[in-house]
Design a protein around this motif. Structure first.
Motif, PDB file in Angstrom:
ATOM      1  N   ILE A  67       0.664  -1.724   0.226  1.00 41.02           N
ATOM      2  CA  ILE A  67      -0.242  -0.109   0.484  1.00 41.02           C
ATOM      3  C   ILE A  67       0.424   0.856   0.078  1.00 41.02           C
ATOM      4  O   ILE A  67       0.720   1.712  -0.813  1.00 41.02           O
ATOM      5  N   LEU A  71       1.164   1.275  -3.943  1.00 42.29           N
ATOM      6  CA  LEU A  71       0.373   1.896  -4.501  1.00 42.29           C
ATOM      7  C   LEU A  71       0.076   3.524  -5.018  1.00 42.29           C
ATOM      8  O   LEU A  71      -0.019   3.398  -6.597  1.00 42.29           O
ATOM      9  N   HIS A  97     -10.730   4.986  -6.616  1.00 42.38           N
ATOM     10  CA  HIS A  97      -9.770   4.834  -5.296  1.00 42.38           C
ATOM     11  C   HIS A  97     -10.048   4.873  -3.747  1.00 42.38           C
ATOM     12  O   HIS A  97     -10.196   3.810  -3.184  1.00 42.38           O
ATOM     13  N   GLU A  98     -11.196   5.448  -3.997  1.00 45.57           N
ATOM     14  CA  GLU A  98     -12.002   5.633  -2.264  1.00 45.57           C
ATOM     15  C   GLU A  98     -12.447   4.990  -2.273  1.00 45.57           C
ATOM     16  O   GLU A  98     -12.922   4.182  -1.083  1.00 45.57           O
ATOM     17  N   ASP A 101     -11.964   0.910   0.075  1.00 43.71           N
ATOM     18  CA  ASP A 101     -12.055   1.496   1.732  1.00 43.71           C
ATOM     19  C   ASP A 101     -12.859   0.426   1.620  1.00 43.71           C
ATOM     20  O   ASP A 101     -12.705  -0.613   3.177  1.00 43.71           O
ATOM     21  N   ARG A 142      -8.236   3.720   5.475  1.00 41.16           N
ATOM     22  CA  ARG A 142      -9.079   5.170   5.297  1.00 41.16           C
ATOM     23  C   ARG A 142      -7.636   6.096   5.360  1.00 41.16           C
ATOM     24  O   ARG A 142      -7.737   7.010   4.251  1.00 41.16           O
ATOM     25  N   SER A 144      -4.912   5.295   5.572  1.00 41.55           N
ATOM     26  CA  SER A 144      -3.243   5.407   4.789  1.00 41.55           C
ATOM     27  C   SER A 144      -3.355   5.986   3.143  1.00 41.55           C
ATOM     28  O   SER A 144      -2.757   6.324   2.007  1.00 41.55           O
ATOM     29  N   ARG A 145      -4.923   5.501   2.031  1.00 43.33           N
ATOM     30  CA  ARG A 145      -5.451   5.353   0.944  1.00 43.33           C
ATOM     31  C   ARG A 145      -5.524   6.877   0.948  1.00 43.33           C
ATOM     32  O   ARG A 145      -4.880   7.712  -0.308  1.00 43.33           O
ATOM     33  N   ARG A 146      -5.506   7.591   1.832  1.00 38.72           N
ATOM     34  CA  ARG A 146      -5.571   9.403   1.870  1.00 38.72           C
ATOM     35  C   ARG A 146      -4.221   9.701   0.999  1.00 38.72           C
ATOM     36  O   ARG A 146      -3.600  10.503   0.563  1.00 38.72           O
ATOM     37  N   VAL A 148      -1.693   7.981   0.128  1.00 43.28           N
ATOM     38  CA  VAL A 148      -1.317   7.557  -1.113  1.00 43.28           C
ATOM     39  C   VAL A 148      -2.051   7.756  -2.735  1.00 43.28           C
ATOM     40  O   VAL A 148      -1.064   8.617  -3.007  1.00 43.28           O
ATOM     41  N   TRP A 149      -3.325   8.997  -2.393  1.00 45.27           N
ATOM     42  CA  TRP A 149      -3.791   9.667  -3.424  1.00 45.27           C
ATOM     43  C   TRP A 149      -3.010  10.709  -2.851  1.00 45.27           C
ATOM     44  O   TRP A 149      -2.136  11.898  -3.800  1.00 45.27           O
ATOM     45  N   GLY A 200      -0.086   5.286   6.976  1.00 43.14           N
ATOM     46  CA  GLY A 200       0.744   5.486   5.111  1.00 43.14           C
ATOM     47  C   GLY A 200       1.612   6.425   6.181  1.00 43.14           C
ATOM     48  O   GLY A 200       2.167   6.151   6.917  1.00 43.14           O
TER      49      GLY A 200
END
Length: 203
Positions: A67, A71, A97-98, A101, A142, A144-146, A148-149, A200
């Motif tokens: 991730i 990612l 992408h979101e 989640d 959530r 970590s994905r923010r 990532v973006w 993240g």
């Protein structure tokens, strides 16, 4: 399964992204088998982790590499530079992408059971904290994905400067992701800690 259910706005794009994302793991695994010292730091630490670590620790190390490190690079691979000039298109990409989640959150309980089946340690306190840990997992995924973006934007900015600048930023991402490992292996309620302090990394 989520792809088949039509949960994404751009099925073709998400399918291509899924392949690009998976290929980064497969490439790292192939390189590790051929030359363990040549693989990127986060994957080297994940693949080389002590076998005696709890299954949960191995999962977190793999998640960190895949991730935090892979990612953003997979997103760069499927979002060409010209797409960043279209706010509406980027919003579609971000929303898809979101939506991952929701997919991941729906699997947390099932994955927890699978970890127990392969030897995940469960003390009475662990069982008591299970609902808390599941909520914590949703929260740090959530978060970590923010990041990532945001890191994808940073890699794109470097890409515009040229291959050398991009390589430097990927190296920065590798270092930041490798540094996360020490915290992931620190004793204590790691999932709660990650929910509070984050999973993240930030370029």
């Amino acid at each position: 399964m989520a792809l088949a259910r039509g949960r994404f706005e751009d099925l073709a794009w998400v399918t291509g992204w899924d392949v690009a994302f998976a290929d980064l793991y497969l490439d790292a695994l192939t390189l590790h088998r051929a030359s363990p010292d040549a693989v990127a730091g986060p994957w080297r630490l994940a693949f080389g982790a002590a076998p005696g670590l709890p299954p949960e620790a191995h999962v977190l190390l793999g998640m960190n590499a895949h991730i935090n490190y892979d990612l953003p690079q997979s997103l760069i691979a499927v979002i060409p530079s010209e797409d960043f000039a279209s706010p509406s298109l980027l919003d579609r990409r971000r929303r898809d992408h979101e939506r991952i989640d929701d997919v991941l959150a729906s699997r947390i309980a099932e994955e927890d059971v699978a970890l127990q089946r392969v030897g995940g340690r469960r003390t009475p306190l662990d069982r008591l904290l299970a609902p808390v840990n599941r909520r914590a997992s949703r929260a740090f995924l959530r978060e970590s994905r923010r990041k990532v973006w945001a890191n994808t934007y940073a890699l794109h900015a470097a890409r515009l400067e040229g291959p050398a600048a991009y390589a430097v930023r990927v190296s920065d991402l590798e270092a930041a992701s490798a540094e996360r490992v020490a915290d992931l292996l620190r004793p204590g309620p790691v999932l709660v800690r990650l929910a509070v302090h984050g999973f993240g990394v930030t370029l």
